[in-house]
Scaffold this motif. Sequence first.
Motif, PDB file in Angstrom:
ATOM      1  N   GLY A 145       0.647  -0.816   0.126  1.00 57.70           N
ATOM      2  CA  GLY A 145      -0.266  -0.013   0.116  1.00 57.70           C
ATOM      3  C   GLY A 145       0.484   1.297   0.093  1.00 57.70           C
ATOM      4  O   GLY A 145       1.597   1.532   0.912  1.00 57.70           O
ATOM      5  N   TYR A 146       0.948   2.265  -0.836  1.00 52.98           N
ATOM      6  CA  TYR A 146       1.511   3.354  -0.750  1.00 52.98           C
ATOM      7  C   TYR A 146       0.086   4.549  -0.786  1.00 52.98           C
ATOM      8  O   TYR A 146      -0.767   4.490  -1.299  1.00 52.98           O
ATOM      9  CB  TYR A 146       1.848   3.510  -2.188  1.00 52.98           C
ATOM     10  N   ASP A 147       0.842   5.909  -0.420  1.00 48.96           N
ATOM     11  CA  ASP A 147      -0.486   7.038  -0.009  1.00 48.96           C
ATOM     12  C   ASP A 147      -1.031   7.593  -0.995  1.00 48.96           C
ATOM     13  O   ASP A 147      -2.486   7.558  -0.763  1.00 48.96           O
ATOM     14  CB  ASP A 147       0.448   7.893   0.425  1.00 48.96           C
ATOM     15  N   ALA A 148      -0.702   7.331  -2.494  1.00 50.60           N
ATOM     16  CA  ALA A 148      -2.035   7.933  -3.562  1.00 50.60           C
ATOM     17  C   ALA A 148      -2.595   6.793  -3.240  1.00 50.60           C
ATOM     18  O   ALA A 148      -4.623   7.035  -3.865  1.00 50.60           O
ATOM     19  CB  ALA A 148      -0.875   7.636  -5.244  1.00 50.60           C
ATOM     20  N   MET A 149      -2.328   5.002  -3.566  1.00 49.05           N
ATOM     21  CA  MET A 149      -3.757   4.701  -3.836  1.00 49.05           C
ATOM     22  C   MET A 149      -5.157   4.508  -2.771  1.00 49.05           C
ATOM     23  O   MET A 149      -5.625   4.805  -2.818  1.00 49.05           O
ATOM     24  CB  MET A 149      -3.169   3.078  -4.293  1.00 49.05           C
ATOM     25  N   ILE A 150      -3.958   4.907  -1.530  1.00 50.12           N
ATOM     26  CA  ILE A 150      -5.150   4.596  -0.421  1.00 50.12           C
ATOM     27  C   ILE A 150      -5.655   5.999  -0.782  1.00 50.12           C
ATOM     28  O   ILE A 150      -6.848   5.709  -0.234  1.00 50.12           O
ATOM     29  CB  ILE A 150      -3.793   4.780   0.862  1.00 50.12           C
ATOM     30  N   GLN A 151      -5.018   7.659  -0.791  1.00 50.75           N
ATOM     31  CA  GLN A 151      -6.231   8.238  -0.813  1.00 50.75           C
ATOM     32  C   GLN A 151      -7.074   7.696  -1.786  1.00 50.75           C
ATOM     33  O   GLN A 151      -8.689   8.128  -1.390  1.00 50.75           O
ATOM     34  CB  GLN A 151      -5.311   9.680  -2.128  1.00 50.75           C
ATOM     35  N   GLY A 152      -6.767   7.278  -2.683  1.00 48.58           N
ATOM     36  CA  GLY A 152      -8.081   6.853  -3.561  1.00 48.58           C
ATOM     37  C   GLY A 152      -9.160   5.931  -2.849  1.00 48.58           C
ATOM     38  O   GLY A 152     -10.067   5.851  -3.152  1.00 48.58           O
ATOM     39  N   MET A 153      -8.602   4.947  -2.607  1.00 45.73           N
ATOM     40  CA  MET A 153      -8.966   3.934  -2.165  1.00 45.73           C
ATOM     41  C   MET A 153      -9.903   4.246  -0.507  1.00 45.73           C
ATOM     42  O   MET A 153     -11.623   4.149  -0.670  1.00 45.73           O
ATOM     43  CB  MET A 153      -8.366   2.289  -1.348  1.00 45.73           C
ATOM     44  N   GLN A 215      -6.842   6.271   7.085  1.00 45.02           N
ATOM     45  CA  GLN A 215      -7.993   7.425   5.996  1.00 45.02           C
ATOM     46  C   GLN A 215      -9.279   6.608   5.891  1.00 45.02           C
ATOM     47  O   GLN A 215      -9.764   8.289   6.145  1.00 45.02           O
ATOM     48  CB  GLN A 215      -7.024   6.666   4.366  1.00 45.02           C
ATOM     49  N   VAL A 216     -10.157   5.813   6.141  1.00 47.40           N
ATOM     50  CA  VAL A 216     -11.234   5.758   6.887  1.00 47.40           C
ATOM     51  C   VAL A 216     -11.031   6.594   7.604  1.00 47.40           C
ATOM     52  O   VAL A 216     -12.598   7.254   7.970  1.00 47.40           O
ATOM     53  CB  VAL A 216     -12.036   4.377   7.225  1.00 47.40           C
ATOM     54  N   ALA A 217     -10.644   5.935   9.237  1.00 47.98           N
ATOM     55  CA  ALA A 217     -10.946   6.870  10.195  1.00 47.98           C
ATOM     56  C   ALA A 217     -10.657   8.325  10.227  1.00 47.98           C
ATOM     57  O   ALA A 217     -11.730   9.411  10.500  1.00 47.98           O
ATOM     58  CB  ALA A 217      -9.964   6.463  11.532  1.00 47.98           C
ATOM     59  N   TRP A 218     -10.193   9.474   9.051  1.00 43.66           N
ATOM     60  CA  TRP A 218      -9.892  10.802   9.932  1.00 43.66           C
ATOM     61  C   TRP A 218     -10.420  11.605   8.327  1.00 43.66           C
ATOM     62  O   TRP A 218     -10.479  12.272   7.771  1.00 43.66           O
ATOM     63  CB  TRP A 218      -8.398  10.897   9.703  1.00 43.66           C
ATOM     64  N   LEU A 219     -11.710  10.678   8.026  1.00 50.82           N
ATOM     65  CA  LEU A 219     -12.390  11.440   6.519  1.00 50.82           C
ATOM     66  C   LEU A 219     -13.616  11.888   8.092  1.00 50.82           C
ATOM     67  O   LEU A 219     -14.095  12.916   7.409  1.00 50.82           O
ATOM     68  CB  LEU A 219     -13.495   9.898   6.110  1.00 50.82           C
ATOM     69  N   ALA A 220     -13.455  12.013   9.430  1.00 48.18           N
ATOM     70  CA  ALA A 220     -14.061  12.885   9.902  1.00 48.18           C
ATOM     71  C   ALA A 220     -15.563  13.269   9.772  1.00 48.18           C
ATOM     72  O   ALA A 220     -16.205  12.350   9.713  1.00 48.18           O
ATOM     73  CB  ALA A 220     -13.117  14.061  10.322  1.00 48.18           C
TER      74      ALA A 220
END
Length: 407
Positions: A145-153, A215-220
């Motif tokens: 997992g890398y940042d850019a793909m995680i921002q998308g997913m 990433q999911v958690a800090w969608l806040a």
Amino acid sequence: MAGPLAHLKVLDLSRILAGPWAGQVLADFGAEVIKVERPGTGDDTRHWGPPYLKDSSGQDTAEAAYYLSANRGKKSITVDITRPEGQQLILELAKHCDVVLENYKVGGLKKYGLDYASVKAVNPGIIYCSITGFGQTGPYANRAGYDAMIQGMGGLMSLTGVPEGEPGAGPQKVGVAVADLMTGMYAVSGVLAAVIHRDRTGEGQQLDLALLDTQVAWLANQAQNYLTSGVSPQRQGTAHPNIVPYQAVPASDGYFMLAVGNDAQFQKFCAVAGLDTVAVDPAYATNNARVMARQKLVPVIEAATRKKPAAWWLEQLSAVHVPCGPINDLEQVFADPQVQARGMVVEQPHPTAGRVKTVRNPLEFSASPLAYDQPPPVLGEHTGEVLRSTLKLSEDEVKALNARGVI
């Protein structure tokens, strides 16, 4: 030593950004952080340039700016963990440490005998923080997992960018690796919580931290908007989904950020903007009404703000305490008198460049102030020092390990 964590020792086996960011924060707070790197090459980000740090003659050094951003305050040692002697060195170091940070793929360190179970066997109180793309469990656990793909997913790119139907519409990645950085910050808070638990009970533990979970958690509030309504939020450019007006607005010479947070501030904004009829219109009197009337109200506001330059708006609105600000590039950021007054740039001596500048930790402690004594280390700078001081190896033993390519 300075800082509130001066009593802690951290073994940092991580690379790239999420783990190193956590290690840097812990180092800023005073922990002794030993960064373990591959002999000859080191952390991948050492080579993620240009730009590179320049020496006194203006020539590039081996230190990429990317690496410098996440490794201040650490001691760099080089150990070949693929070799049994190197693995034994790491286990011996782990006996003397409070925390291990690692971001290898799930199971990646087990073949080297450096997984949690192996480290726990030699140090039952160890806090072993594992950072991966998708966590230690689940159907994606073995994926990289890398940042850019995680921002998308993780939904962030569905919320970031120009709204559909407007010129330039489409998903956008945030300009810094925020999924990595937030994972690093959660790692720090998790490590500190685990330290408190261990201090109370004597029990160490493994922390399982995933980029996607973070990433999911800090969608806040955006995640909560969806969970509450069942409707996926959409991209709104610089606008806020729950507050109006709260976005970039045009001036006569560019843009500035207008951040009206309550009804009283909206009244003050209208007074400055000459929007007296808007101020008394029930359709706009409350934030709820303004959110519902967004499409009609925002063009009215923009028509007013286009009449004056940004500096005029910033002066007039700040005078009546309406939140607003410029949209700065980084040259302007670091020239800002508030940023300078807060000392946000740290300058340190560097062994190859002479001096290096980094951005200081934003926390200030009144009783245990932070000291920035150690710049981002050059590769293997502290190998001999750490092995001699922590493992009590002799100079001859260190030289022998070096001759055999273990360090």
